[in-house]
Structures are given as structure tokens and as C-alpha cells.
Design an enzyme around this catalytic site. Structure first.
Site, short mmCIF file in Angstrom:
data_model
loop_
_atom_site.label_atom_id
_atom_site.label_comp_id
_atom_site.label_asym_id
_atom_site.label_seq_id
_atom_site.Cartn_x
_atom_site.Cartn_y
_atom_site.Cartn_z
N CYS A 170 -0.48 -3.39 1.47
CA CYS A 170 -1.58 -4.03 2.20
C CYS A 170 -1.88 -5.43 1.64
O CYS A 170 -1.68 -5.69 0.46
CB CYS A 170 -2.86 -3.21 2.07
SG CYS A 170 -2.66 -1.51 2.55
N LYS A 191 20.32 -2.71 -2.21
CA LYS A 191 20.15 -3.79 -1.21
C LYS A 191 20.60 -3.30 0.16
O LYS A 191 19.93 -3.54 1.15
CB LYS A 191 20.98 -5.03 -1.58
CG LYS A 191 20.47 -5.90 -2.71
CD LYS A 191 19.19 -6.64 -2.44
CE LYS A 191 17.97 -5.84 -2.76
NZ LYS A 191 17.46 -5.76 -4.06
N HIS A 207 33.78 12.97 -10.74
CA HIS A 207 32.92 14.13 -11.05
C HIS A 207 32.07 14.54 -9.85
O HIS A 207 31.06 15.21 -10.01
CB HIS A 207 32.02 13.81 -12.26
CG HIS A 207 32.82 13.53 -13.50
ND1 HIS A 207 33.49 14.52 -14.19
CD2 HIS A 207 33.10 12.37 -14.14
CE1 HIS A 207 34.12 13.97 -15.21
NE2 HIS A 207 33.90 12.66 -15.20
N GLU A 256 18.16 -0.50 1.67
CA GLU A 256 16.77 -0.84 2.01
C GLU A 256 16.67 -1.77 3.22
O GLU A 256 15.67 -1.71 3.93
CB GLU A 256 16.01 -1.41 0.81
CG GLU A 256 16.49 -2.74 0.31
CD GLU A 256 15.75 -3.18 -0.95
OE1 GLU A 256 14.66 -2.70 -1.22
OE2 GLU A 256 16.32 -4.05 -1.67
N ASN A 272 -7.42 -2.49 -0.20
CA ASN A 272 -6.07 -2.15 -0.68
C ASN A 272 -6.22 -1.09 -1.76
O ASN A 272 -7.17 -1.14 -2.54
CB ASN A 272 -5.38 -3.35 -1.32
CG ASN A 272 -5.01 -4.42 -0.32
OD1 ASN A 272 -5.18 -4.23 0.88
ND2 ASN A 272 -4.51 -5.54 -0.82
N GLY A 273 -5.26 -0.19 -1.85
CA GLY A 273 -5.32 0.83 -2.91
C GLY A 273 -5.54 2.20 -2.31
O GLY A 273 -5.44 2.40 -1.09
N LYS A 329 6.34 -5.15 -0.49
CA LYS A 329 6.80 -6.07 -1.53
C LYS A 329 6.18 -5.76 -2.88
O LYS A 329 6.80 -5.89 -3.92
CB LYS A 329 6.46 -7.51 -1.10
CG LYS A 329 6.98 -8.57 -2.04
CD LYS A 329 8.50 -8.66 -1.98
CE LYS A 329 9.08 -9.56 -3.03
NZ LYS A 329 10.52 -9.27 -3.24
N ARG A 373 4.61 -8.85 2.41
CA ARG A 373 4.31 -7.68 1.58
C ARG A 373 4.67 -6.38 2.28
O ARG A 373 4.73 -5.33 1.64
CB ARG A 373 2.81 -7.66 1.22
CG ARG A 373 2.40 -8.79 0.30
CD ARG A 373 0.90 -8.93 0.23
NE ARG A 373 0.26 -7.86 -0.50
CZ ARG A 373 -0.18 -7.95 -1.75
NH1 ARG A 373 -0.01 -9.07 -2.41
NH2 ARG A 373 -0.78 -6.94 -2.33
N GLU A 376 22.41 -1.92 -7.83
CA GLU A 376 21.63 -2.92 -7.11
C GLU A 376 22.25 -3.22 -5.73
O GLU A 376 21.52 -3.37 -4.74
CB GLU A 376 21.53 -4.20 -7.97
CG GLU A 376 20.80 -5.37 -7.35
CD GLU A 376 19.36 -5.08 -6.94
OE1 GLU A 376 18.82 -4.01 -7.26
OE2 GLU A 376 18.79 -5.93 -6.24
N TRP A 402 -0.59 -1.26 5.18
CA TRP A 402 0.63 -0.48 4.95
C TRP A 402 0.14 0.95 4.77
O TRP A 402 -0.52 1.26 3.78
CB TRP A 402 1.31 -1.00 3.69
CG TRP A 402 2.66 -0.41 3.40
CD1 TRP A 402 3.85 -0.77 3.96
CD2 TRP A 402 2.96 0.63 2.46
NE1 TRP A 402 4.86 -0.02 3.42
CE2 TRP A 402 4.34 0.84 2.51
CE3 TRP A 402 2.18 1.40 1.60
CZ2 TRP A 402 4.98 1.79 1.72
CZ3 TRP A 402 2.81 2.35 0.81
CH2 TRP A 402 4.20 2.53 0.87
#
Ligand code: F6R
Length: 611
Positions: A2, A488, A507, A491, A99-100, A606, A27, A484, A73
Site C-alpha cells: 500500500c 526474475k 538428485h 515473478e 498501511n500495515g 515493492k 509499490r 536470482e 495492496w
């Protein structure tokens, strides 16, 4: 996550709020809204993007010199018009953006229901609005004191901003665990969840501390604690280049940020590495150097991409400084009751400096007496404010949700730190140190050269854009890069991707390989080269498609792989800085070809300020 923006002054609030919300889009969010205050409070909000909100307000009254805005969000309740912020209290006295997460919201909601409060949304924020209103009406308090009292009953995290219809000359804000910044203008004030939406109006910021409350009005600004103790806030001058928060000629922020890497990592070492003498001075950690050099163990805590940077740090610190390193997901570390000795050093890595799990991990380690260092990008954010010392990465604002330039800047910071520690602990000679620093300063050029491969990489992306799965393999320094690369791709393109240490393939993951499986293999000429060549053959024997990232001029792998991407030859310990770039580019193009929202991938935020 948010985002919040607020304005009080002589200008019309609406355009400032809308532009601010656009600046906060990076964000990640699913709905947006604003509240405007003059002699009444008008709320406009809807599911979707800020442009949908603009459509909604067309033809409506958008006057008012005071206003607050929010990008949501979803945490409590679906993303829809009703759950979007701002939330009005039942009797319309208060409007709140938040927010939160309010952890005891069910208990508070039930108590309010017993007092006759009715709720229209599923959010914890509406509970906050009604809680403030009930306290205000029942106790006949000022709006400020009603907010103050309400917050003492709340368990959880908040960055919140409140308007009261009876006191239409002020904005009230407070924070705990979720950031809130006040921008100080000329006879006007701004409020925001980070500096980006307001930095074009003022560079003078006040970063509120947890459990502080601010009241903004034409009379000025007053910061107090929740117990009403007056505070003298510090004004920080932030240095954010406005061009960095615009896309410029690029189609997406992510591509722009990939291309910024030669400059952003140069900015990480600029002023720290003497280009003539090849000496490194890390001013932010000089004071703690004696304790750091004697540390028995370094524990790196981070999440996501920053965690991958931490893994590169592990290889660097162990190889050069001969220090024992553990790298931990902050979310696991904080709840595991880990053994932390006073002579341990914790390094928190975070682009945003606000990641809730990383913040909680350092608080816990601090209580146990460890030295806490930070490697962060956003100046003035919570993590650098709570660490004993640290290094800012200076990568500039990263707007694309998928982290790119922040990763390379973090790795650069860790590399400098490892080299400095190695010298301090006498583990490498002065000659070796100078030679490594000489190699390090050439990395921006190597990345520039790498970026020239974009066309070739885009062609490869075309072939794999319809893949449903992908595997990434690497060893040594390139194992974290494999992780990484996979992160990428998944996502931003929503293709399922996994990264493995190359030798682990046999394995288990090898069972997945068939002629539909793209396998990205990081196979540059390092000490694992021959072994990784064998891994490529194992993949080919099962008809997997190999996209190999190889050293310039490698003819051996060219004969085996389906595609090769050549990277400039740099020392293997510096290779993550270069080899990650083609993986960023290929993920970007695959996502664009699949029609995905590259800069704001679904469900992602974000700055993850909730755990
Ligand atoms: C991935 C990504 C996330 C972040 C993670 C930690 O592209 O952006 O995985 O790396 O949420 O964020 P910071 O670094 O802000 O603590």
C-alpha cells in the site's frame, strides 16, 4: 504494498494526490482512492489503477486544499471498490487511509459491533476509522487525542493518515512499523509512505519514528509521541533525482533500471574506491571496523533478491576474508530462536529498508547484543535507522517491482566490504587487494558490453516465451545467480522456474527434463567449468533445451548448447555482477511477449512492510 500520499496547503490537493499515487504505483496495488476535505469530506475510490480513479472523479467536485490518497495492496478482504481506501467511519466524522496490518482487528471489530457500529468493508482499516470515531464521540476528545487513544488499543503495524470533518483544517498522521514521511514545503506539507511521491515538491523530509504522531495544519507542524510528549523532529534533505522516477524513453522501469546498472554500480563505489590508488574507504562502517574484523561469524539476513545478494556475499567473505558466514531468510531467522553471540555481526540487506521480516530480525539480534550493519538503498528508511552502521548502495530509486539494479549494487557493496575485511584481517596481500579493486572498477564497462547482447537475448526469449517451466543451474558464485534468474522469470512472466546448484540436478530435478524444458546454465570459465560442461551434457542427453551463459570465445559449449549468451571475461568472484544481466533481460522480454505487467506484476509489492 500500500502507498499513502497527503497534502495540506494553499493549492488544490487533487492533482498533487493523483500524481503522488501514480508515483506510488511501483509499490504494487490493486485499488486506489482519495479523500478531499473542505467543508465536507468527499471520498472517491475504486478497484483498479489510478487511471480508473481519474475516470471516476471526472465531472465530480474535486476542490479542496486538503486531501489524502491511497493505493491498496489487499491484505484483509478482496480487492474491490468497497475495500479500497479511504475508509469513512460509520457516522462520517473520520476518514482514514492505512498501511500495515491491525492484528487485533477482529477483537476490536466485535467490541465496536456491540456498541452498534456497522461495517461495510472487510478491512482492518474501517475498524480503525470506527474505533477513532467511537472514542471521539464517547469521550468528547479532540480528533488528535481520539487518534492517540485509539492507537494505544491497537496491536499491529500502521502508517495511517486521518481527516476529521469537524476539524477541517488539519491532517493527522502516525506510524508504527510502517513508514510515514512528512515533506516540509513553503507553508504547505505533504505526507507519504516514502519520499518518491513528494520529492518533486520538496527535498526536506521528516521521517517519523514508531509511535509518533504528527498534526499538520496552517499553523505548522507538531510531532508528539502517543503519550503527547513533544518531539523535535529532524529535517533530512533527501537527494533523489526526479529523472530516476520517470521512465524516460524506456517502455518499462525494469528495462530502464537494467540499463542503468553500469551507472548505478559505479555510484555504489564512487567516492569509496580511489581510482588511482585502488584503495577502498567505507566511511559508513569505519567506526565499527575493529569489532567487525574480530567477528567470529557474520549472519546475513534478507529476503528475496536481497537474500540472493547475501549468498554471493557468503562466497566473497569466506573466500577473501576467511570469515564464517551464514545467510538466512529473515522470516525464518526471526522466529527460530537462533543462537546469536555478542561477537556475531548481523548484516541486513534490503533495497527498500522497510521489509518487515528483515527489520524484525535485526531488532531481535540487536537485543541479543550483536553488531548490526545494513546494506540498504533507500536513504532514511527504517533499517538504516535501526542499524549500528552500514553502507548505502546509492543505486537510485528502483521503481520496477522486480529488483535488478538494487541486486548488482548490493553485490558491489558486499564485494567492497569483503575485500576491505580481507585486507584488514591480513588474508590477502596488498598486491592482490589492489589487483582485485582494479578488476572491480572495470565492472561497469563489462556490464555495458553485456547490454549490447540484448538483441540476441530477445531472439532467445521469443523461442521460450510459451514455456511453462524453466530450470536455472549454476555453481559457486553463480549458484545465487541461478536462484536470482529463476526468481526474475517467475515473478514477472508467471512461468514456474527453479534455480539449483548445478550438481544437485542429478538428485531430483533431472527427472523434470524433457524436450520442453528450457535449462539456463551459468557456465563461465571458472573452477567448476568442466563439471558444469558435464551437467550440460546430462541435460542434452535427456533432450532438454540448454541456454548457456558462457565466457566470451567459448567454443566447447557453443557446440553442445541450443543457445549461448557470451559474457565478458571478468574474475569469477565478480562474475555475478555481469552474468545476472542476461537473465534479467531474458525475463524482461519473455514477460513483455506474454503481455504481463512487467513493472507491477500481479500480487507483488515493492516494499513488503507486512510479514
Ligand atoms: C524480487 C524482489 C523481492 C525483494 C524482497 C526484499 O525482485 O524485489 O524479492 O528483493 O521483497 O525486498 P528488500 O530488498 O526491499 O528488503
Amino acid at each position: 504494498m500500500c502507498g499513502i500520499v497527503g497534502y495540506i496547503g494553499n493549492r488544490t490537493a487533487y492533482p498533487i494526490l493523483v500524481k503522488g499515487l501514480q508515483r506510488l504505483e511501483y509499490r504494487g496495488y490493486d485499488s486506489a482512492g482519495i479523500a478531499l476535505l473542505d467543508d465536507e469530506i468527499r471520498v472517491y475510490k475504486c478497484k483498479g489503477k489510478v487511471r480508473d480513479l481519474e475516470q471516476l472523479t471526472k465531472g465530480n467536485n474535486i476542490s479542496g486544499n486538503i486531501g489524502i490518497g491511497h493505493t491498496r495492496w489487499a491484505t484483509h478482504g478482496l480487492p474491490n471498490d468497497i475495500n479500497a481506501h479511504p475508509h469513512k467511519s460509520m457516522n462520517g466524522k473520520f476518514v482514514v487511509v492505512h498501511n500495515g496490518i491491525i492484528e487485533n482487528y477482529t477483537h476490536l471489530k466485535n467490541t465496536l459491533k456491540k456498541r452498534g457500529y456497522k461495517f461495510v468493508s472487510e478491512t482492518d482499516t474501517e475498524v480503525l476509522a470506527n474505533l477513532i470515531e467511537s472514542i471521539y464521540l464517547e469521550n468528547k476528545l479532540s480528533a488528535e487525542n481520539a487518534v492517540r487513544l485509539a492507537l494505544t488499543k491497537v496491536i499491529g503495524a500502521y502508517g495511517l493518515v486521518v481527516l476529521c470533518v469537524d476539524e477541517p483544517d488539519k491532517i493527522i498522521g502516525s506510524r508504527k512499523g510502517s513508514p510515514l514521511v512528512v515533506g516540509v514545503g513553503n507553508g504547505e506539507y505533504y505526507l507519504a509512505s516514502d519520499a518518491t511521491p513528494i520529492v518533486e515538491y520538496t527535498d526536506r523530509m521528516i521521517y517519523l519514528n514508531d509511535e509518533e504522531l504528527v498534526v499538520l495544519s496552517a499553523q505548522g507542524l507538531r510531532v508528539t509521541t502517543l503519550d503527547d510528549v513533544q518531539k523535535n523532529p529532524t529535517i533530512t534533505h533527501v537527494d533523489i533525482n526526479i529523472d530516476n522516477i520517470d521512465k524516460g524513453d524506456f517502455e518499462h522501469f525494469m528495462l530502464k533500471e537494467i540499463y542503468e546498472q553500469p551507472t548505478s554500480i559505479y555510484d555504489t563505489f564512487r567516492g569509496r574506491v580511489d581510482l588511482n590508488t585502488h584503495q577502498i574507504n567505507l566511511g559508513g562502517i569505519n567506526e565499527v571496523m575493529p569489532r567487525l574484523a574480530k567477528a567470529k561469524r557474520i549472519i546475513i539476513v534478507a529476503c528475496g533478491t536481497s537474500y540472493h545478494a547475501g549468498l554471493v556475499g557468503e562466497y566473497l567473505f569466506e573466500e577473501y576474508a576467511r570469515m564464517s558466514v551464514e545467510v538466512e531468510y529473515a522470516s525464518e531467522f526471526r522466529y527460530r530462536n537462533p543462537i546469536i553471540e555478542p561477537d556475531d555481526v548481523i548484516i541486513a540487506i534490503s533495497q527498500s529498508g522497510e521489509t518487515a521480516d528483515t527489520l524484525a530480525a535485526i531488532r531481535m539480534a540487536k537485543e541479543k547484543g550483536a553488531l548490526i550493519l545494513g546494506i540498504c538503498n533507500v536513504a532514511g528508511s527504517s533499517i538504516p535507522r535501526e542499524t549500528h552502521a552500514g553502507i548505502y548502495t546509492h543505486a537510485g530509486p528502483e521503481i520496477g517491482v522486480a529488483s535488478t539494479k538494487a541486486f548488482t549494487a548490493q553485490v558491489m557493496a558486499l564485494t567492497m566490504m569483503a575485500f576491505v575485511m580481507a585486507r584488514k584481517r591480513n588474508k590477502i596481500s596488498a598486491e592482490k587487494f589492489e589487483q582485485m579493486v582494479g578488476d572491480l572498477v572495470k565492472i561497469p564497462d563489462a556490464i555495458t558490453e553485456m547490454l549490447k547482447e540484448e538483441k540476441n537475448i530477445k531472439k532467445i526469449a521469443e523461442e521460450y516465451k510459451n514455456a511453462t517451466n524453466a530450470i536455472y543451474l549454476g555453481r559457486g558464485y553463480l549458484y545465487p545467480v541461478a536462484l536470482e534468474g529463476a526468481l526474475k522469470l517467475k515473478e514477472i512472466s508467471y512461468i514456474h522456474a527453479e534455480g539449483y546448484p548445478a550438481a544437485e540436478m542429478k538428485h531430483g530435478p533431472i527427472a523434470l527434463i524433457d524436450n520442453n524444458m528450457p535449462v539456463f546454465v551459468l557456465a563461465t570459465k571458472d573452477k567448476y567449468y568442466e563439471k558444469v560442461v558435464n551437467n550440460i551434457q546430462e541435460v542434452k542427453a535427456r533432450q532438454g533445451k540448454v541456454i548457456a551463459i558462457v565466457s566470451k570465445g567459448d567454443e566447447t559449449i557453443r557446440k553442445m548448447a541450443d543457445h549461448v549468451i557470451e559474457v565478458p571475461n571478468v574474475d569469477e568472484s565478480l562474475m555475478p555482477l555481469v552474468a545476472v544481466v542476461p537473465l534479467q533481460i531474458i525475463s524482461y522480454h519473455i514477460a513483455v511477449m506474454r503481455g504481463c505487467n512487467v513493472d507491477q506484476p500481479r500480487n507483488l509489492a515493492k516494499s513488503v512492510t507486512v510479514e
